[in-house]
Design an enzyme around this catalytic site. Structure first.
Site, PDB file in Angstrom:
ATOM      1  CB  CYS A  89      -0.899  -0.012   1.232  1.00 10.60           C
ATOM      2  SG  CYS A  89      -1.992   1.414   1.373  1.00 10.60           S
ATOM      3  CG  HIS A 131      -5.581  -1.948  -1.716  1.00  2.00           C
ATOM      4  ND1 HIS A 131      -4.669  -2.578  -0.904  1.00  2.00           N
ATOM      5  CD2 HIS A 131      -5.292  -0.615  -1.637  1.00  2.00           C
ATOM      6  CE1 HIS A 131      -3.874  -1.669  -0.344  1.00  2.00           C
ATOM      7  NE2 HIS A 131      -4.233  -0.476  -0.790  1.00  2.00           N
ATOM      8  CD  GLU A 132      -6.564   1.753  -4.379  1.00  2.00           C
ATOM      9  OE1 GLU A 132      -6.748   2.714  -3.605  1.00  2.00           O
ATOM     10  OE2 GLU A 132      -5.457   1.195  -4.492  1.00  2.00           O
ATOM     11  CG  HIS A 135      -7.270   2.863   0.694  1.00  2.00           C
ATOM     12  ND1 HIS A 135      -6.625   3.247   1.844  1.00  2.00           N
ATOM     13  CD2 HIS A 135      -6.337   2.234  -0.066  1.00  2.00           C
ATOM     14  CE1 HIS A 135      -5.366   2.868   1.796  1.00  2.00           C
ATOM     15  NE2 HIS A 135      -5.158   2.243   0.652  1.00  2.00           N
TER      16      HIS A 135
END
Length: 163
Positions: A89, A131-132, A135
């Site tokens: 990351c 992953h995004e 976030h």
């Protein structure tokens, strides 16, 4: 357009869920431009708005030379048996840890004009989409690590010069 500084682990903006973008908001175009410019740098697969300090729901991606963005993304589908993948990351620089991700993911959202956008893929694209969106929901990838791996990750992160 500007390459923006990446917020690092420990910054509260990374732990906050991002607000939806109102289509037509004049800030959205500048945000998308900055997200794209910042993700173009070598070694970057994806970048969420809160990683550059903006609490709005958008991310950019750079997968195998395919660069783009999505606004107000929602993780619509994941499939397959979760598998361990090596993940890093930009907000936790210099570290990669094994964590489970689904091998396929699909995200829906819109572009700057408010037109529907769908992103999907397997491998690195699937990993980046998961992953995004994590976030944008205020979650860092280290939260999904298995217990012993997470303990080791936190020990290592606390020793990092940037921490």
């Amino acid at each position: 357009m500007a390459v923006r500084e990446i917020r690092l682990f420990g910054d509260p903006v990374l732990r906050s869920a991002c607000d939806p973008i109102v289509i037509g908001d004049p800030r959205a175009t500048a945000l998308v431009d900055d997200l794209i410019e910042t993700v173009k740098l070598p070694g970057r697969a994806g970048l969420a708005a809160n990683q550059i300090g903006v609490g709005l729901r958008a991310f950019s991606y750079n997968i195998d030379g395919d660069i783009g963005y999505i606004i107000n993304p929602v993780l619509a589908e994941v499939s397959g048996e979760p598998e361990l993948v090596d993940e890093g990351c930009l907000s936790v620089p210099g570290f990669y840890f094994l964590r489970r991700r689904y091998p396929f993911a699909r995200v829906t959202g819109v572009n700057l004009a408010g037109e529907p956008v769908e992103l999907s893929g397997d491998g690195l694209m699937a990993q980046a989409l998961q992953h995004e969106t994590d976030h944008l929901d205020g979650h860092l990838y280290i939260e999904g690590l298995e217990a012993e791996t997470k303990r080791e990750a936190m020990r290592e992160i606390r020793k990092a010069s940037w921490y």
